[in-house]
Design a protein around this motif. Structure first.
Motif, mmCIF file in Angstrom:
data_model
loop_
_atom_site.group_PDB
_atom_site.id
_atom_site.type_symbol
_atom_site.label_atom_id
_atom_site.label_comp_id
_atom_site.label_asym_id
_atom_site.label_seq_id
_atom_site.Cartn_x
_atom_site.Cartn_y
_atom_site.Cartn_z
ATOM 1 N N UNK A 23 5.828 15.409 7.164
ATOM 2 C CA UNK A 23 7.058 15.313 6.372
ATOM 3 C C UNK A 23 8.065 14.412 7.082
ATOM 4 N N UNK A 24 8.570 13.397 6.368
ATOM 5 C CA UNK A 24 9.534 12.465 6.969
ATOM 6 C C UNK A 24 10.815 13.133 7.438
ATOM 7 N N UNK A 25 11.132 14.294 6.883
ATOM 8 C CA UNK A 25 12.362 14.986 7.261
ATOM 9 C C UNK A 25 12.188 15.923 8.450
ATOM 10 N N UNK A 26 10.983 16.037 8.964
ATOM 11 C CA UNK A 26 10.743 16.948 10.079
ATOM 12 C C UNK A 26 11.534 16.464 11.303
ATOM 13 N N UNK A 27 12.352 17.321 11.903
ATOM 14 C CA UNK A 27 13.159 16.913 13.062
ATOM 15 C C UNK A 27 12.326 16.578 14.302
ATOM 16 N N UNK A 28 11.069 16.983 14.323
ATOM 17 C CA UNK A 28 10.228 16.690 15.489
ATOM 18 C C UNK A 28 9.937 15.191 15.635
ATOM 19 N N UNK A 29 10.085 14.416 14.561
ATOM 20 C CA UNK A 29 9.927 12.953 14.661
ATOM 21 C C UNK A 29 10.912 12.360 15.666
#
Length: 144
Positions: A16-22
């Motif tokens: 998911x592009x919104x995942x803060x782990x990125x």
């Protein structure tokens, strides 16, 4: 004999592009086969984000290797749990990454596959946990 200690890696899917782990800027990530439990590549970041490392320009030879195998892949990221009093230094991230590469031999990694060289930490045990971890082998030891 070196003093033993355990590092736990809690692995998560980050599709998911919104995942803060990125936006993690110190840690480990991997690229998986989309269907079967196989790891193509282990990577690390320290000072750059996981998203920045996911860019073709950051590791074009890795992406070429992955694209030879599949047009899809699944990125996962590890949250690192350290023993009390230990800090996540660049050297420790390097040592963990190299141990996993050496033990698992992902096809798209080049370094640490035949020799661990300077990336040794006798006594270290790495345990991979979480639903995103694809392999039955979960524990890796850095032997003396």
């Amino acid at each position: 004999m070196a003093e033993e200690f355990t590092i736990k890696l809690h692995w998560y899917d980050i599709g998911d592009d919104d995942d803060p782990r990125w936006s993690y800027s110190r840690g480990l990530y991997a690229y998986l086969a989309p269907i079967k439990p196989a790891l193509y590549y282990f990577g690390k970041c320290y000072g750059t984000t996981i998203r920045q490392r996911w860019n073709y320009d950051a590791k074009s030879e890795v992406w070429d290797c992955i694209n030879e195998r599949t047009k899809n892949h699944c990125p996962i990221v590890a949250e690192v749990e350290l023993p009390e009093g230990m800090n996540l230094s660049k050297k420790l991230v390097d040592d963990i990454e190299c141990l996993l590469i050496f033990r698992l031999q992902p096809p798209c990694n080049v370094q640490c596959k035949s020799s661990r060289g300077k990336y040794r930490r006798p006594g270290m045990k790495v345990v991979c946990l979480g639903k995103a971890w694809p392999l039955s082998t979960k524990t890796f030891r850095d032997e003396d």
